[in-house]
Design a protein around this motif. Structure first.
Motif, short mmCIF file in Angstrom:
data_model
loop_
_atom_site.label_atom_id
_atom_site.label_comp_id
_atom_site.label_asym_id
_atom_site.label_seq_id
_atom_site.Cartn_x
_atom_site.Cartn_y
_atom_site.Cartn_z
N ALA A 470 42.31 40.30 45.62
CA ALA A 470 43.65 40.16 45.04
C ALA A 470 44.14 38.72 45.06
N ASP A 471 43.83 37.99 46.13
CA ASP A 471 44.26 36.59 46.26
C ASP A 471 43.39 35.90 47.30
N ASP A 472 43.74 34.68 47.65
CA ASP A 472 42.93 33.91 48.60
C ASP A 472 42.90 34.53 49.99
N ASN A 473 43.91 35.28 50.34
CA ASN A 473 43.98 35.89 51.66
C ASN A 473 43.29 37.25 51.73
N SER A 474 42.80 37.75 50.61
CA SER A 474 42.28 39.11 50.55
C SER A 474 40.79 39.10 50.25
N TYR A 475 40.02 39.67 51.17
CA TYR A 475 38.61 39.94 50.93
C TYR A 475 38.21 41.06 51.86
N GLY A 476 37.33 41.92 51.36
CA GLY A 476 36.98 43.07 52.18
C GLY A 476 36.14 44.06 51.42
N GLY A 477 36.39 45.36 51.65
CA GLY A 477 35.54 46.40 51.10
C GLY A 477 36.26 47.36 50.18
N LYS A 478 37.43 46.95 49.64
CA LYS A 478 38.18 47.84 48.76
C LYS A 478 38.49 47.14 47.44
N HIS A 479 38.67 47.96 46.41
CA HIS A 479 39.04 47.43 45.09
C HIS A 479 40.44 46.83 45.16
N ALA A 480 40.59 45.67 44.54
CA ALA A 480 41.88 44.98 44.52
C ALA A 480 42.49 45.05 43.13
N THR A 481 43.75 45.40 43.07
CA THR A 481 44.48 45.40 41.79
C THR A 481 45.26 44.10 41.67
N ASN A 482 45.71 43.78 40.49
CA ASN A 482 46.53 42.58 40.24
C ASN A 482 45.87 41.31 40.76
N GLN A 483 44.63 41.12 40.36
CA GLN A 483 43.88 39.95 40.80
C GLN A 483 44.44 38.68 40.16
N LEU A 484 44.57 37.63 40.94
CA LEU A 484 45.08 36.36 40.43
C LEU A 484 44.00 35.63 39.64
N PRO A 485 44.37 34.86 38.64
CA PRO A 485 43.38 34.21 37.78
C PRO A 485 42.76 32.97 38.38
N VAL A 486 43.37 32.41 39.45
CA VAL A 486 42.86 31.17 40.05
C VAL A 486 42.82 31.32 41.56
N ALA A 487 42.04 30.44 42.17
CA ALA A 487 41.91 30.46 43.63
C ALA A 487 42.23 29.09 44.20
N LEU A 488 42.95 29.07 45.29
CA LEU A 488 43.27 27.85 46.01
C LEU A 488 42.12 27.41 46.90
N VAL A 534 54.91 32.96 45.03
CA VAL A 534 53.56 32.40 45.04
C VAL A 534 52.67 33.05 43.99
N LYS A 535 52.73 34.34 43.84
CA LYS A 535 51.88 35.01 42.85
C LYS A 535 52.30 34.63 41.43
N GLU A 536 53.59 34.56 41.22
CA GLU A 536 54.09 34.15 39.91
C GLU A 536 53.60 32.75 39.55
N VAL A 537 53.60 31.85 40.54
CA VAL A 537 53.13 30.48 40.30
C VAL A 537 51.65 30.47 39.96
N PHE A 538 50.85 31.17 40.75
CA PHE A 538 49.40 31.16 40.53
C PHE A 538 49.03 31.78 39.18
N GLU A 539 49.81 32.74 38.73
CA GLU A 539 49.50 33.43 37.48
C GLU A 539 49.70 32.54 36.24
N ARG A 540 50.32 31.37 36.42
CA ARG A 540 50.57 30.48 35.28
C ARG A 540 49.31 29.71 34.85
N TYR A 541 48.30 29.72 35.71
CA TYR A 541 47.21 28.78 35.49
C TYR A 541 45.88 29.46 35.21
N LYS A 542 44.93 28.63 34.77
CA LYS A 542 43.56 29.06 34.52
C LYS A 542 42.61 28.15 35.28
#
Length: 593
Positions: A470-488, A534-542
């Motif tokens: 889902a974002d930079d703080n999320s990693y694991g063994g489950k499907h993530a919804t609302n994935q952000l388009p960029v990574a910090l 934060v999510k709104e900001v990240f969603e602006r970019y590619k």
């Protein structure tokens, strides 16, 4: 016999009082006393002696000279025949399973934090008196010589090493007993809790029954205690010869009337499973170099991948085998372990045997760069155990499993207290089952090459799919919804003050921009960034877009240029694709396809 008297000195001041009676047969030049520098099972120098207050020695009413030789050793000069009495106080305010804690509500301690050893006499039996305080219960696995069950009284340990393996929990305890494998077990709680104790005992009993059966109905104890400190937020466990010390959060204990096992309660059950498994795998089956333990300094071994990794594999696997979690839940936990191992660059820089050897510094003293430099012998060890289990099943036409290997290893090297060498496991598999895994085990332990997890799971009808989190703080063994388009490329803690970076990953966007752990990003492209947007900001970019970042390092404002990167596929999703192949290793419904 050496004798220790332990009293609550002042609960408000968090102090215990300890008196040691040392019988002297004939006059001698000196007596040397010492306190351990660490506690077995927790591989870090902790210097328990720093909590000693006001030590003194006397004999027949006269003071004896006592000298502090080094940070953890004392010398008593010129004792005559008779009883030498040593007294001191211990400050106890470490709310963990490793040391000692005391307040007006309850107390806990390991004897390694309170009771000094007498040089040359550690093989002698030790008598222990624990006095009454405020009507409190006393719960410990130490053999009782006098007093009511769960009350103060007289106890005895066969040696100093045995003494420090009997932790003590005291207070107005909530005590529940159950039988597993024909043996009495006690679930003991200190601290306020609202859990369904009967349900907890039933679930933990199923875990205990499975493990006792797995090791051949021969547990290395006659009774067992789960000494549990319940707090608002906390987690931890430490294994002992017939008990475990646990810290858990109140939310981890399932409430009455709640049928579903949620992630919090599963965490508690997994902790119980892990520490109980250690009764065989490290308390009795252990590295030969640990027989006996060196308690005054670091004691190195390359085998922690086996003793913690295999235990970490079985903690959740046992929950699945006894029906407490289903196959999809179990597979998501395996996926989470894979993700934890793979997220940082450390898996490509440190072998699991190096991780074991350097537990004292690199693993137990982790910092913000640890994901970039080390791998966990717990997590990667669990994945090696998974591969070992699946490989043994394949190579033996499903006649040999890791469970059978643990049973046989324990009866050969654990029950006999002989201990294992670095190459014991691979040699035992070859000599007893005719399976040569030298190549696999060497690669898994002594190189950083990837483990064949995906290939092995596929042979058991389990598909591994990688997805973006889902974002930079999320990693694991489950499907993530609302994935952000960029990574910090950094883990961060978001607040209304900005994004405080906790880990900056090697060769990813934040590091390439010049950002470091503890920096606080306050604006991106001259607009404020906070937890609320934060999510709104990240969603602006590619990916590959450049932005201006303003961040504070300490009190200095920096302006940097950051190039966004595409998110990595840090989620590992495991699912059953061929139920017939998975049956046996996994417990699946009979109608599963």
């Amino acid at each position: 016999m050496l004798h220790y008297l332990i009293r609550v000195q002042d609960a408000n001041a968090h102090t215990f009082s300890v008196t040691i009676d040392i019988p002297i047969v004939k006059a001698q030049e000196a007596i040397h006393l010492s306190l351990p520098a660490w506690i077995p099972g927790s591989y870090m120098i902790r210097d328990f002696s720093k909590n000693i207050i006001g030590i003194k020695a006397e004999q027949q009413g006269s003071a004896l000279p006592i000298v502090h030789c080094d940070k953890q050793t004392w010398r008593i000069e010129a004792p005559e025949a008779g009883i030498v009495q040593v007294t001191y106080e211990v400050y106890a305010y470490d709310l963990s399973v490793r040391s000692a804690y005391l307040d007006q509500h309850w107390g806990f301690y390991n004897h390694s934090s309170l009771c000094m050893a007498v040089d040359g006499r550690t093989n002698e039996a030790c008598g222990v008196t624990i006095t009454a305080h405020n009507g409190w219960h006393v719960a410990t696995g130490m053999p009782r010589k006098q007093g009511h069950p769960f009350g103060p009284g007289e106890f005895e340990a066969e040696s100093y090493e045995a003494l420090i393996d009997y932790p003590v929990l005291m207070g107005r305890l909530d005590i529940h007993e159950f039988i597993a494998g024909g043996i009495k077990h006690s679930m003991v709680f200190a601290g306020r809790h609202f859990g369904d104790a009967d349900r907890i005992c039933r679930d933990v009993a199923a875990i205990c029954e499975y493990q006792i059966e797995m090791f051949g109905q021969e547990p290395p104890f006659k009774e067992y205690l789960f000494l549990t400190m319940v707090v608002g937020k906390g987690f931890g466990g430490l294994e002992h010869r017939n008990s475990t010390a646990l810290v858990c959060s109140r939310k981890d204990l399932i409430l009455p009337g709640k049928a579903q096992i949620d992630a919090d309660y599963r965490t508690f059950l997994s902790l119980c499973s892990h520490e109980y498994f250690h009764s065989w795998n490290i308390k009795t089956l252990k590295p030969k170099t640990f027989i006996p333990y060196q308690l005054d300094k670091e004691h190195y071994t390359e085998q922690l991948w086996f003793y913690e990794g295999v235990t970490s594999y079985f903690d959740d696997y046992v929950l699945h085998q006894v029906g407490l979690i289903d196959a999809p839940t179990y597979l998501s936990l395996v996926g989470e372990t894979i993700a934890r191992v793979q997220r940082g660059a450390g898996v490509d820089k440190q072998t699991v045997t190096e991780s074991s050897f350097h537990a004292w510094t690199k693993f137990y003293k982790q910092d913000e760069n640890s994901p970039n430099s080390i791998v966990s012998y717990y997590a990667k060890g669990a994945l090696i155990a998974l591969c070992l289990d699946l490989t043994l099943r394949l190579e033996s036409n499903h006649q040999v499993t890791l469970g059978l290997l643990m049973h046989d290893l324990w009866h050969r090297y654990g029950k006999t207290l002989e201990g294992t060498d670095d190459d014991t496991v691979v040699e035992f598999i070859r000599d007893n089952y005719g399976i040569d895994l030298t190549g696999f085990i060497h690669q898994a332990l002594y190189t950083t090459q990837p483990l064949p997890i995906t290939e092995l799971l596929n042979k058991f009808g389990v598909q591994v799919k990688r997805e973006i989190g889902a974002d930079d703080n999320s990693y694991g063994g489950k499907h993530a919804t609302n994935q952000l388009p960029v990574a910090l490329g950094a883990k961060y803690k978001a607040s209304n003050q900005g994004l405080e970076l906790q880990v900056v990953f090697d060769a990813e966007a934040a590091q390439a921009a010049g950002l470091s752990a503890s920096d606080r990003i306050i604006a991106i492209d001259n607009l404020q960034v906070t937890d609320s947007n934060v999510k709104e900001v990240f969603e602006r970019y590619k990916p590959d877009q450049q932005v201006t970042v303003h961040a504070f390092r300490r009190d200095e404002l920096m302006q940097l240029t950051l190039t966004w990167q595409a998110p990595k596929k840090n989620n590992y999703l495991l699912s059953v694709s061929a139920a017939q192949q998975a049956q046996g290793w996994l417990q699946l419904p009979k109608n599963a396809q």
